[in-house]
Design a protein around this motif. Structure first.
Motif, PDB file in Angstrom:
ATOM      1  N   UNK A  27       0.834  -1.200   0.000  1.00 39.52           N
ATOM      2  CA  UNK A  27       0.000   0.000   0.000  1.00 39.52           C
ATOM      3  C   UNK A  27       0.874   1.256   0.000  1.00 39.52           C
ATOM      4  N   UNK A  28       1.907   1.266   0.838  1.00 38.80           N
ATOM      5  CA  UNK A  28       2.817   2.407   0.873  1.00 38.80           C
ATOM      6  C   UNK A  28       3.543   2.563  -0.464  1.00 38.80           C
ATOM      7  N   UNK A  29       3.945   1.437  -1.053  1.00 36.26           N
ATOM      8  CA  UNK A  29       4.627   1.491  -2.347  1.00 36.26           C
ATOM      9  C   UNK A  29       3.706   2.055  -3.424  1.00 36.26           C
ATOM     10  N   UNK A 207      -7.710   2.271   8.786  1.00 34.07           N
ATOM     11  CA  UNK A 207      -7.297   2.022   7.406  1.00 34.07           C
ATOM     12  C   UNK A 207      -6.348   0.835   7.318  1.00 34.07           C
ATOM     13  N   UNK A 208      -5.410   0.740   8.245  1.00 39.60           N
ATOM     14  CA  UNK A 208      -4.442  -0.359   8.223  1.00 39.60           C
ATOM     15  C   UNK A 208      -5.127  -1.705   8.373  1.00 39.60           C
ATOM     16  N   UNK A 243      -4.309  14.051  -2.523  1.00 36.60           N
ATOM     17  CA  UNK A 243      -3.890  13.490  -1.234  1.00 36.60           C
ATOM     18  C   UNK A 243      -2.380  13.279  -1.214  1.00 36.60           C
ATOM     19  N   UNK A 244      -1.804  12.889  -2.357  1.00 37.28           N
ATOM     20  CA  UNK A 244      -0.342  12.703  -2.424  1.00 37.28           C
ATOM     21  C   UNK A 244       0.378  14.015  -2.158  1.00 37.28           C
ATOM     22  N   UNK A 260      -3.210   9.680   2.104  1.00 38.73           N
ATOM     23  CA  UNK A 260      -3.267   8.914   0.859  1.00 38.73           C
ATOM     24  C   UNK A 260      -3.422   7.425   1.147  1.00 38.73           C
ATOM     25  N   UNK A 261      -2.785   6.933   2.191  1.00 40.63           N
ATOM     26  CA  UNK A 261      -2.985   5.541   2.586  1.00 40.63           C
ATOM     27  C   UNK A 261      -4.447   5.316   2.970  1.00 40.63           C
ATOM     28  N   UNK A 262      -5.013   6.263   3.697  1.00 45.94           N
ATOM     29  CA  UNK A 262      -6.417   6.153   4.084  1.00 45.94           C
ATOM     30  C   UNK A 262      -7.332   6.271   2.870  1.00 45.94           C
ATOM     31  N   UNK A 263      -6.937   7.102   1.900  1.00 46.85           N
ATOM     32  CA  UNK A 263      -7.722   7.213   0.669  1.00 46.85           C
ATOM     33  C   UNK A 263      -7.722   5.881  -0.076  1.00 46.85           C
ATOM     34  N   UNK A 264      -6.579   5.211  -0.116  1.00 50.06           N
ATOM     35  CA  UNK A 264      -6.515   3.881  -0.725  1.00 50.06           C
ATOM     36  C   UNK A 264      -7.451   2.927   0.005  1.00 50.06           C
TER      37      UNK A 264
END
Length: 839
Positions: A27-29, A207-208, A243-244, A260-264
C-alpha cells in the motif's frame, strides 16, 4: 459477509493472499507511484508520471495502460500522418528501433511499418477491479457511482474554504470519517446497492486493518497486490494525486501524513463492499480469478510498444532541426560593460521577451536564472502572520521575509495595519453574508442590480484587473511604498529576515549561480514574472513555477534589496566579488499576458541613475510591443486592429479561455552562456539558463542546475506532454465545463473525479495542437565527465536521463551540439559514433 476468496477452484496452483504486513508495504509502495497535485491557489506543473520515474518510458507506458487505461503517446494515426507528411523519416524510425528495448517488435523499418499499418487500433486493456467486474456483469455503472461518491466525500474532506459548513467527520481522519459518513448515507442503497451501509459498518475501524482484512478476503496475493493497489488509486486518480500532495508537503517538513494511505483504504473498501454484496456465481468468481491473474502477470500490449517507437522517432525528427540550429559562436571573455543587465526567469515565455529586449537595445544583456532568484522564502504580506512559499515545490522555504512600508514611522505603520485588518474582516463578513444559506437569496434580490455595471464592463473587456481594496486592504499610495524587510526580526515567535552573515552568503550564492561575478552593469534588473487573468481557476498555473505558483516580484525585490545593501557588498568584496558603487539592482515583474514590465523601487533610484532608468523603461516598452507582435501569431488576433490593445485586453476578458499560452510548446532546456543562443530565434520553446562552466569551481553550479532547474523544467514539459497525449486522464478537459470544488481543483461538469492537469484549451487552439508532444531536450555546455558525475551522484537525475524521460546533449567549446547521452554514463557524437565515458 461472504467467505474469503479461494484459488482452489481455479485450476491453477493456489497462492495465499498477502499477509497484513506485506499488504501495508504494498500500500505504501502504491502511494509513492502517484504524482502530487497542488491546489488551484498554488497550481504548479507536475510530472504526472513522477512515481514511475524508476521505470523506462515504455515500461511506464505499459503500466499506465494497465492501471488507468491511459496513453502515454499520441494515437497511432498521429504518427502515421507525420510519417506520410515527411515530419518523421524512415531514418528516424530506424534510429528509434536501433535503440532497442522494445518488446517483441521487428527491428527493421519496413517490417515494423507493415505491422503498424496492419494492426487495427485497439482499446487499451485496463486491469479490472471488483467494482468494474460487478458493474459489467450487472450492466450497472457501479464504477461511475463509486467515483462520484468518493469524489463528493473527498471534496468535503479536503475543502480549503469554499464550503460554508465544515464536515465534522473530517476530525476523525479520512478513512474513519468516510466510514462514519458512508454508514448512514442511504444514497448508495437507493441507487441499487442494497446493503452497502451494512457492509461498511462491518468493516474494520482503521485504514491499516481494513487493508489487511480486504486483501485476505479478496485473495490478493503478493504477485498481484502492487498493480492492484496502483489500479485502485488510479481509478480515482485526481483525488489520489491531491492526497499525495498533502503527504509530499508533510514529508518536506519532516512530518507524517497518512491521508493517501487512508484514501486507498476507502477505495479498497468499495471493492470489499461490492464483493460482499455480489452473488458469487461461477461467472463472477471466475472473472475475479482471471483479474487477479492479470494483475500478477499483466499482458504486454504490443500497441503500446509500437506507439513508443513512433514517439522516439518523433522526438528524433524534432532534434534534427534543433541540433542544426546551433552554429559556431564565440564567447567574449572580456565583454564591454553594458548599460543594463536584465535577469529573467528561465521560463520559455521569457525567451521571446529577452530577444525583443536585446533587439530594442544593443546595450542590454539578458540573463536566464530560476525565477525565485535563489531565495527560498516565505513572503508574509503586511499585517499577516503567514505567507506563501516563494520557491519551487522541491524546496522548503528557509527564510521568512515580512512586508513593510518604506518610510513609515511606528504610528503610521500601526495605522496602516489596523486599517488593513479592519478591511479584511469587513470583506470576510461581506462574503459570509453573500454565501450564507439564509441570506443568499435575499442578497441577490436586494443587491443584484448593483452589480450590473461591473458585469457589463467585465463582459465587454472594458475593465482592467486591479487589486480590490476590500481584499488587499491597502490604499494605492501605500501599495507603492511596500517593500521587503530584509533585516532580522521576529513574527509570532518566528525569526524573520536575514542576519549579516546570511545576507552575504545568499548574495554570493545567487551571483555565483547566475555566472555574474564580474563586469556588472550600471543597472541590474531582476525580473520575476506573473500573469494577469480574470475568471480563470488555473490562473496561478500561469504564474512562476519556480515561486511555487506565485508571482515572482517578492523574490526579485528581496534579491535586489540584499544586493544593494552596503554591508553585503563589503562582505562580497572580501570574498572576491566586487560590485561597483554605481551598480544599482532593481526588482521588477514581467507580466507574461501583457508583456508589460513593472519596475519596483523607482522612488529610491538616485538622481545619478534617473536617465538610465528612463531609457530602460523606453526599451522595456519597445520590447513589450515586439513580444506581443510575435505572440499574436498564435492568439487569433484580429487583423486591422491594434495588436497591443488586443493582447492586453485578453488579461481582463472574463470569457477568454486562453489569455496566454503559458508554457505550451516547451521543448528544450539550454544551460550555456547567452552568446550561444543570442542569435537564435527559439520561438518561445526553450528554457534558457545562463551558465559558464569555466567559472564553476568543482561544478557546484552544474550540479545545482541539473538537480533543480532541469528537473523542474522536465516536470513542466511532462505535464504539458501528458495533458496533450491523454487529456482525459492527465489533463482537466474542457474549461467551459469546469466547476471549482473546495478551491482545491476543478471537476468537469457536476461530478466525477478531480481533474489533475491542464485544460484542453491550454494545449489546443480548437483546430490544431499548440503544444507539440515532445520529451524535453536538454543541452548543457560543460565537460561530459562533469555531467556524468552529477548523473552518477543523484538517482533522480539518473532516472530521468537513463530511462528516457528526457534527452540530454552536450554543447562543445565552439557552441555546437556535439554529443548525445545514451545511458549508463555513455555518450555518442551527434552523428551516431560512440564516445568514451569521459570524452
Amino acid at each position: 459477509m461472504n467467505a474469503p476468496f479461494s484459488f482452489s477452484e481455479s485450476g491453477v496452483a493456489p497462492k495465499a493472499p498477502a499477509d497484513a504486513v506485506k499488504a501495508l508495504e504494498a500500500a505504501h509502495a502504491a502511494t509513492n507511484k502517484i504524482a502530487p497535485l497542488w491546489s488551484l491557489k498554488t497550481f504548479v506543473a507536475v510530472n504526472p508520471y513522477l512515481g514511475l520515474s524508476s521505470q523506462r518510458f515504455e515500461d511506464a507506458a505499459q503500466t499506465m495502460a494497465q492501471v488507468a487505461g491511459a496513453r502515454m503517446t499520441m494515437p497511432r494515426a498521429f504518427y502515421l500522418e507525420a510519417l506520410d507528411s515527411g515530419r518523421i523519416s524512415k531514418a528516424d524510425l530506424a534510429a528509434a528501433l536501433e535503440e532497442g528495448g522494445y518488446h517483441g517488435l521487428p527491428q527493421d523499418v519496413e517490417s515494423f511499418l507493415s505491422l503498424a499499418r496492419a494492426e487495427k487500433a485497439q482499446n487499451l486493456e485496463v486491469l479490472p477491479t471488483v467494482t468494474d467486474i460487478l458493474g459489467h456483469q450487472s450492466d450497472k455503472d457501479w464504477t461511475g457511482l463509486m467515483v462520484d461518491k468518493i469524489s463528493a466525500y473527498a471534496a468535503d474532506f479536503f475543502d480549503e474554504g469554499q464550503a460554508s459548513w465544515v464536515n465534522v467527520a473530517r476530525e476523525a481522519g479520512l478513512y474513519a470519517g468516510w466510514k462514519k459518513t458512508a454508514s448512514v448515507d442511504r444514497s448508495v442503497d437507493i441507487a441499487g446497492l442494497r446493503g452497502f451501509r451494512k457492509a461498511v459498518k462491518a468493516m474494520p475501524d482503521t485504514a491499516e486493518d481494513l487493508i489487511g482484512h480486504a486483501v485476505s478476503l479478496l485473495g490478493v496475493n503478493e504477485e498481484a497486490i502492487d498493480l492492484y493497489f496502483h489500479r485502485l488509486l488510479m481509478s480515482v486518480g485526481g483525488w489520489a494525486a491531491y492526497a499525495r500532495q498533502k503527504v509530499w508537503q508533510a514529508e518536506l517538513y519532516d512530518r507524517k501524513d497518512t491521508c493517501l494511505l487512508e484514501f486507498l483504504a476507502v477505495r479498497l473498501a468499495w471493492d470489499l463492499a461490492l464483493w460482499d454484496l455480489a452473488d458469487h456465481t461461477p461467472r463472477f468468481v471466475g472473472a475475479w480469478k482471471q483479474a487477479l491473474q492479470e494483475h500478477a502477470t499483466p499482458r504486454h500490449q504490443q500497441a503500446v510498444s509500437i506507439a513508443c517507437v513512433f514517439q522516439a522517432a518523433y522526438d528524433k525528427a524534432w532534434q534534427r532541426d534543433f541540433i542544426g540550429r546551433f552554429k559556431v559562436t564565440q564567447v567574449n571573455k572580456t565583454p564591454p560593460r553594458k548599460a543594463v543587465q536584465a535577469a529573467f526567469c528561465i521560463d520559455v515565455r521569457s525567451e521571446v521577451y529577452r530577444r525583443a529586449l536585446e533587439t530594442a537595445s544593443a546595450d542590454i544583456e539578458t540573463i536566464g536564472f530560476a525565477g525565485f532568484f535563489g531565495f527560498p522564502i516565505e513572503y508574509v504580506p503586511l499585517g499577516q502572520r503567514h505567507g506563501g512559499a516563494q520557491c519551487p515545490v522541491l524546496l522548503q522555504p528557509k527564510f521568512i521575509v515580512c512586508e513593510s512600508v518604506a518610510g513609515a514611522d511606528k504610528n503610521e505603520q500601526t495605522g496602516i495595519l489596523d486599517l488593513r485588518v479592519f478591511r479584511r474582516q469587513a470583506a470576510k463578513a461581506w462574503k459570509s453574508f453573500k454565501l450564507a444559506a439564509v441570506a443568499s437569496f435575499a442578497f441577490v434580490e436586494t443587491m443584484g442590480l448593483t452589480y450590473l455595471g461591473k458585469l457589463a464592463t467585465d463582459a465587454l473587456g472594458w475593465s482592467r484587473p486591479v487589486p480590490d481594496p476590500l481584499v488587499d486592504g491597502i490604499d494605492k499610495d501605500v501599495q507603492a511604498r511596500l517593500t521587503p524587510d530584509i533585516q532580522s526580526g521576529e513574527l509570532a515567535g518566528r525569526v524573520t529576515g536575514f542576519n549579516d552573515t546570511t545576507r552575504v552568503d545568499m548574495a554570493e550564492a545567487v551571483l555565483t549561480a547566475m555566472s555574474l561575478k564580474t563586469n556588472f552593469a550600471r543597472i541590474v534588473l531582476l525580473a520575476g514574472h506573473g500573469s494577469t487573468t480574470v475568471n480563470n481557476p488555473h490562473a496561478s498555473g500561469l504564474d512562476c513555477g519556480a515561486c511555487g505558483g506565485h508571482t515572482g516580484e517578492a523574490n526579485a525585490r528581496v534579491a535586489a534589496a540584499i544586493l544593494n545593501d552596503a554591508q553585503v557588498r563589503a562582505g562580497l568584496k572580501q570574498r572576491g566579488i566586487e560590485i561597483p558603487e554605481d551598480t544599482l539592482f532593481l526588482g521588477a515583474l514581467h507580466d507574461t499576458t501583457t508583456d508589460d514590465v513593472q519596475v519596483y523601487g523607482e522612488e529610491a533610484v538616485p538622481a545619478s541613475h534617473q536617465d538610465d532608468l528612463a531609457q530602460l523603461k523606453r526599451n522595456l516598452a519597445e520590447a513589450a510591443s515586439m513580444a506581443r507582435a510575435e505572440r499574436a501569431a498564435t492568439l487569433n488576433i484580429q487583423s486591422g486592429k491594434s495588436v497591443d490593445a488586443q493582447v492586453i485586453a485578453r488579461a481582463s476578458d472574463w470569457a477568454q479561455v486562453r489569455p496566454e499560452w503559458g508554457l505550451a510548446g516547451c521543448a528544450a532546456f539550454v544551460a550555456a552562456p547567452r552568446e550561444r543562443t543570442a542569435a537564435l530565434d527559439l520561438g518561445g520553446r526553450s528554457f534558457l539558463h545562463s551558465y559558464n562552466w569555466q567559472d564553476d569551481n568543482n561544478y557546484g553550479v552544474l550540479e545545482l542546475i541539473m538537480t533543480a532547474p532541469m528537473i523542474v523544467a522536465s516536470w513542466i514539459s511532462l505535464q504539458y506532454y501528458g495533458s496533450t497525449v491523454d487529456n482525459k486522464v492527465f489533463g482537466s478537459g474542457n474549461k467551459v465545463l469546469h466547476n471549482v470544488v473546495g478551491t482545491v481543483g476543478v471537476l468537469e461538469g457536476n461530478g466525477g473525479d478531480l481533474r489533475p492537469g491542464l485544460p484542453v484549451q491550454s494545449v489546443h487552439d480548437g483546430e490544431k495542437l499548440i503544444h507539440e508532444p515532445l520529451r524535453l531536450n536538454v543541452v548543457i555546455e560543460a565537460p561530459i565527465e562533469a555531467m556524468n558525475g552529477v548523473i552518477e551522484k543523484h538517482e533522480a537525475v539518473h532516472q530521468l536521463v537513463d530511462n528516457g524521460w528526457l534527452n540530454l546533449f552536450a554543447l562543445d567549446e565552439n557552441g555546437q551540439i556535439s554529443a548525445r547521452y545514451t545511458g549508463n554514463l555513455n555518450w555518442e557524437n551527434v552523428a551516431g559514433s560512440p564516445l568514451s565515458e569521459a570524452a
